[in-house]
Design a protein around this motif. Structure first.
Motif, mmCIF file in Angstrom:
data_model
loop_
_atom_site.group_PDB
_atom_site.id
_atom_site.type_symbol
_atom_site.label_atom_id
_atom_site.label_comp_id
_atom_site.label_asym_id
_atom_site.label_seq_id
_atom_site.Cartn_x
_atom_site.Cartn_y
_atom_site.Cartn_z
ATOM 1 N N ILE A 85 73.756 1.115 40.338
ATOM 2 C CA ILE A 85 73.054 0.083 40.802
ATOM 3 C C ILE A 85 73.018 -1.099 39.744
ATOM 4 C CG2 ILE A 85 70.838 -0.770 41.776
ATOM 5 C CD1 ILE A 85 70.384 2.161 43.071
ATOM 6 N N ASN A 86 72.614 -0.692 38.504
ATOM 7 C CA ASN A 86 72.563 -1.510 37.387
ATOM 8 C C ASN A 86 73.762 -2.467 37.186
ATOM 9 O OD1 ASN A 86 72.825 -2.548 34.464
ATOM 10 N ND2 ASN A 86 70.608 -2.147 34.760
ATOM 11 N N LYS A 87 74.834 -1.672 36.996
ATOM 12 C CA LYS A 87 76.261 -2.170 36.865
ATOM 13 C C LYS A 87 76.651 -2.975 38.136
ATOM 14 C CE LYS A 87 77.870 1.014 33.513
ATOM 15 N NZ LYS A 87 78.983 2.118 33.182
ATOM 16 N N SER A 88 76.061 -2.890 39.439
ATOM 17 C CA SER A 88 76.565 -3.661 40.535
ATOM 18 C C SER A 88 75.931 -5.078 40.456
ATOM 19 C CB SER A 88 76.066 -2.538 41.743
ATOM 20 O OG SER A 88 76.788 -1.696 41.705
ATOM 21 N N LYS A 89 74.957 -5.102 39.715
ATOM 22 C CA LYS A 89 74.267 -6.413 39.685
ATOM 23 C C LYS A 89 73.644 -6.965 40.916
ATOM 24 C CE LYS A 89 76.268 -7.601 35.300
ATOM 25 N NZ LYS A 89 75.063 -6.915 34.648
ATOM 26 N N PRO A 90 73.032 -6.299 41.943
ATOM 27 C CA PRO A 90 72.429 -6.786 43.161
ATOM 28 C C PRO A 90 71.390 -7.621 42.703
ATOM 29 C CG PRO A 90 71.653 -4.577 42.818
ATOM 30 C CD PRO A 90 72.632 -4.747 41.552
ATOM 31 N N ASP A 91 71.084 -8.860 43.655
ATOM 32 C CA ASP A 91 69.938 -9.506 43.690
ATOM 33 C C ASP A 91 68.634 -9.122 44.469
ATOM 34 O OD1 ASP A 91 71.022 -11.930 42.535
ATOM 35 O OD2 ASP A 91 72.334 -11.861 44.213
#
Length: 247
Positions: A151-157
């Motif tokens: 999740i962190n690497k996907s950088k969602p808002d």
């Protein structure tokens, strides 16, 4: 400037839907991770015996009144909250916001086939949002760090977590700082609704506070204890609060 209403040993933000959306947009712009939570009758009952859940809800920077019962109780206790902001309705409005602002979205929760359906549906209906990842909610404890890193690497808002209470509140609270997501929202069974696995009550039932009854009819074996016993406990708790207030 809105105020927070102290109710049921926690704080609920006195915001309508438009004000909530505006607040979420501010949170995303500020980039400081925030855990959002909604409060309904079932969660109030859980909070009375679950001190950890109660402390988590107290610590959340944004709390909405999800159930119509909360609105009624707030008026009875003379601490009125202006509007019900349900989790599913807020999620849909945030998808529209993400579509408008090109925000990044991550979906976590439900069964694999359900989250797959949700992913396909929202990318079809909201082509301008960026679905940067999705994962079912059935991962083992020793897989947690891997999921958090993904999740962190996907950088969602925005992170939507479709896991039941209080598990989703625990999980978000424990992992919020590591996730690095500006707005994290537990949405419970909303994935099932969007995927068409379960149906929402008609608008007229929602408006008179009978959405719980519609859900009970759909899943009586699973939901009877939560709604019949839980609603009774909630009513008794409201009466207790009213008695203490007037004493």
């Amino acid at each position: 400037m809105y105020k927070r209403v102290h109710l049921f040993n926690c704080y609920i933000d006195n915001l309508n839907m438009d004000e909530t959306i505006s607040k979420v947009n501010e949170i995303i712009i500020e980039r400081k991770p925030v855990q959002h939570v909604v409060v309904n009758a079932s969660k109030v009952v859980l909070m009375q015996k679950d001190k950890k859940l109660n402390e988590i809800i107290k610590s959340c920077a944004l709390v909405n009144a999800d159930g119509q019962s909360i609105i009624w109780a707030s008026k009875i206790l003379n601490r009125p909250i202006k509007e019900r902001v349900t989790g599913i309705d807020l999620m849909i409005q945030l998808l529209k916001l993400a579509d408008k602002k090109h925000y990044n979205i991550f979906l976590l929760g439900a069964k694999e086939e359900v989250v797959n359906k949700v992913a396909k549906k929202i990318t079809s209906e909201y082509p301008n949002l960026n679905l940067v990842g999705y994962k079912d909610g059935y991962f083992k404890e020793d897989e947690n760090e891997q999921v958090v890193t993904f999740i962190n690497k996907s950088k969602p808002d925005i992170l939507f977590v479709g896991i039941s209470s209080p598990k989703k509140e625990y999980w978000l609270s424990e992992n919020l700082s590591k996730l690095g997501v500006p707005f994290c929202m537990g949405v419970g069974g909303s994935f099932d609704v969007i995927a068409g696995e379960t149906k929402r009550a008609p608008n007229w039932m929602q408006s008179i506070g009978l959405e719980w009854f519609y859900r009970l009819i759909q899943e009586p074996k699973r939901m009877w204890k939560r709604y019949l016993i839980g609603n009774l406990k909630f009513c008794l708790y409201v009466l207790k609060q009213l008695f203490i207030k007037n004493k």
